[in-house]
Design a protein around this motif. Structure first.
Motif, short mmCIF file in Angstrom:
data_model
loop_
_atom_site.label_atom_id
_atom_site.label_comp_id
_atom_site.label_asym_id
_atom_site.label_seq_id
_atom_site.Cartn_x
_atom_site.Cartn_y
_atom_site.Cartn_z
N UNK A 115 22.97 30.93 42.99
CA UNK A 115 22.55 30.45 44.14
C UNK A 115 21.60 29.27 44.36
N UNK A 116 21.07 29.18 43.56
CA UNK A 116 20.22 27.62 43.12
C UNK A 116 21.49 26.46 42.73
N UNK A 117 22.27 27.04 41.84
CA UNK A 117 23.50 26.42 41.67
C UNK A 117 24.48 25.70 42.81
N UNK A 118 24.62 26.50 43.54
CA UNK A 118 25.30 26.44 44.25
C UNK A 118 24.79 24.92 45.58
N UNK A 119 23.23 25.88 46.08
CA UNK A 119 23.21 24.92 46.53
C UNK A 119 22.45 23.37 46.06
N UNK A 158 23.73 19.70 48.29
CA UNK A 158 22.86 18.88 49.06
C UNK A 158 22.65 18.19 47.57
N UNK A 159 22.45 17.83 46.61
CA UNK A 159 22.50 17.50 45.68
C UNK A 159 21.27 17.07 44.67
N UNK A 160 20.99 16.87 43.40
CA UNK A 160 19.19 17.11 43.63
C UNK A 160 18.69 16.73 43.98
N UNK A 161 17.82 17.26 44.32
CA UNK A 161 16.01 16.69 44.26
C UNK A 161 15.29 17.50 44.01
N UNK A 162 13.74 17.44 43.80
CA UNK A 162 12.90 17.65 43.30
C UNK A 162 11.85 18.59 44.62
N UNK A 163 11.85 18.37 45.39
CA UNK A 163 11.66 19.53 47.02
C UNK A 163 12.55 20.19 47.08
N UNK A 208 18.25 25.10 35.40
CA UNK A 208 19.42 23.32 36.03
C UNK A 208 19.49 22.08 35.58
N UNK A 209 18.31 21.43 34.73
CA UNK A 209 18.02 20.58 34.12
C UNK A 209 18.49 20.16 32.69
N UNK A 210 19.60 21.51 32.26
CA UNK A 210 20.68 21.51 31.49
C UNK A 210 22.09 20.73 31.58
N UNK A 211 21.66 21.85 32.53
CA UNK A 211 22.80 21.17 33.61
C UNK A 211 23.11 20.15 34.12
N UNK A 212 22.10 19.41 34.54
CA UNK A 212 22.22 18.26 35.46
C UNK A 212 21.80 18.17 36.73
N UNK A 213 21.38 19.53 37.51
CA UNK A 213 21.14 19.27 38.50
C UNK A 213 19.36 19.72 38.67
N UNK A 214 19.35 19.65 38.02
CA UNK A 214 17.77 19.83 38.16
C UNK A 214 16.62 18.52 38.48
N UNK A 215 15.63 18.00 37.76
CA UNK A 215 14.84 16.31 38.15
C UNK A 215 15.91 15.91 37.02
N UNK A 216 16.64 14.42 37.73
CA UNK A 216 17.59 13.44 37.23
C UNK A 216 16.85 12.82 36.25
#
Length: 297
Positions: free
Chosen positions: A144-148, A152-157, A232-240
Motif C-alpha cells: 500500500x505504501x509503495x503504491x501510493x 504521488x512521488x516520494x516526500x517525507x510528509x 522504502x528507502x532501500x527501494x528508492x521510495x523513501x527519503x531521497x
C-alpha cells in the motif's frame, strides 16, 4: 481474583515489583542503553558523529573499518563516495526515528479513537469500522505504501502519513477488543447508572484503562515502522539522497559489497540492533502494564 475486584494498592505493588525485576534484567538494561544512544544520535548527531556525513573524498572511497585495519579515522570505513559510514549512520538515526515515531503517533491516534468508538457504540458503527479494518488488513501494508508513494512521488510528509494510515487497523482491533471487556466492568456500569454522558464514560473511564495496551502496541509498531521506512528507502521510495538513511545506505552499499562489506553490513546491523532493543523494551513494558499480573500474585 478478577481485575475489577482487585485491590488497587495490591495491583500497583505488583506492578512496582515487576518493574524493579525488569530493571535488573541485563537484557532490559542493555536495551535501555541502546535506546538512550539512539535518542542522543537523533537529538544531537553533530556532537556524536566524528565527521561530516556529506563530505565526499574519492581518494578515501571504500576504505575498510579503521578498527580492523588500524589506519585512518573512519572507524566503520567509508562508502563508495568516501563518506564516513559511522557519521552517516548517526545522522540516519534522526531521519529513521523521526519518520517512524510520527507514523506510530498517527496510527495510534486513529486506531485508538476508532477502536474506542467501535467497541463502545457497537451496532452499525462497529460493523462499518470492522469492515474498514478487514479491508485494509487484506492489503499488505508495504504494498500500500509503495503504491501510493510511487504514484504521488516520494516526500517525507506523504511517507509519514501513509505509514500511519496503513498501521491503524491493528491498533483499532486490539483497542476494540479491550473496550468490549472494560465496558462491562462495575465502575463503567456505575458511571452509566448515575447518568454520565456516553462521551464522558468513553474518554474518562474506558480510555485510560486501554491506554496500557496502546503503549505496548506502539512499541511493536515502532519496530515495524522502522523496518518499513528502511525498506522504502532501500527501494528508492523513501527519503531521497543525499540525506543519509539506513535503508538507502544498504541499497548503495550492496553494489560494492565485494569491495567493501562495511557499507551494507553496518547500516543493517544498526536496524537489527534498534528493532531488537525496542522489542525487548516492549516486552518489559507489557509485563509491567499487563493487568493480569495482578491476578497471578
Amino acid at each position: 481474583m478478577s481485575l475489577e475486584n482487585a485491590n488497587p494498592l495490591a495491583v500497583r505493588s505488583k506492578r512496582a515489583f515487576v518493574a524493579r525485576r525488569q530493571l535488573r534484567s541485563p537484557a532490559v538494561i542493555l536495551s535501555l542503553a541502546v535506546v538512550v544512544v539512539l535518542l542522543a544520535c537523533a537529538l544531537v548527531p553533530h556532537l556524536i558523529a566524528p565527521l561530516d556525513p556529506y563530505q565526499q573524498s574519492l581518494v578515501r572511497r571504500l576504505r575498510p573499518p579503521s578498527f580492523l585495519s588500524g589506519q585512518g579515522q573512519n572507524w566503520l570505513g567509508t562508502d563508495q563516495l568516501g563518506r564516513d559510514i559511522l557519521s552517516r549512520i548517526v545522522y540516519g538515526t534522526r531521519v529513521t526515528l523521526a519518520i517512524s515515531l510520527a507514523a506510530v503517533f498517527i496510527a495510534c491516534a486513529i486506531g485508538t479513537v476508532l477502536g474506542l468508538i467501535a467497541g463502545y457504540r457497537g451496532g452499525v458503527i462497529d460493523a462499518l469500522i470492522l469492515r474498514a479494518i478487514d479491508a485494509q488488513l487484506a492489503f499488505p501494508i508495504i504494498l500500500l505504501v509503495i503504491a501510493v508513494t510511487a504514484a504521488l512521488g516520494a516526500s517525507v510528509p506523504l511517507l509519514i502519513f501513509m505509514m500511519g494510515i496503513a498501521a491503524w487497523p491493528q491498533i483499532a482491533r486490539i483497542v476494540r477488543a479491550e473496550v468490549l471487556t472494560v465496558r462491562e466492568l462495575d465502575f463503567v456500569q456505575a458511571a452509566r447508572a448515575i447518568g454520565a454522558s456516553p462521551n464522558r464514560i468513553l474518554f474518562r473511564h474506558i480510555a485510560p484503562n486501554v491506554l496500557s495496551s496502546v503503549i505496548v502496541l506502539a512499541t511493536y509498531e515502532l519496530s515495524r515502522m522502522i523496518l518499513i521506512e528502511a525498506t522504502l528507502s532501500f527501494l528508492g521510495l523513501g527519503v531521497q539522497p543525499p540525506t543519509p538513511t539506513w535503508g538507502a545506505m544498504i541499497s548503495e552499499g550492496q553494489k560494492y559489497i565485494s569491495a567493501s562489506w562495511a557499507s551494507s553490513v553496518f547500516p543493517g546491523a544498526a536496524i537489527t540492533l534498534t528493532i531488537l532493543a525496542i522489542n525487548m523494551l516492549g516486552d518489559a513494558v507489557r509485563d509491567v502494564l499487563d493487568p493480569r499480573l495482578a491476578e497471578n500474585g
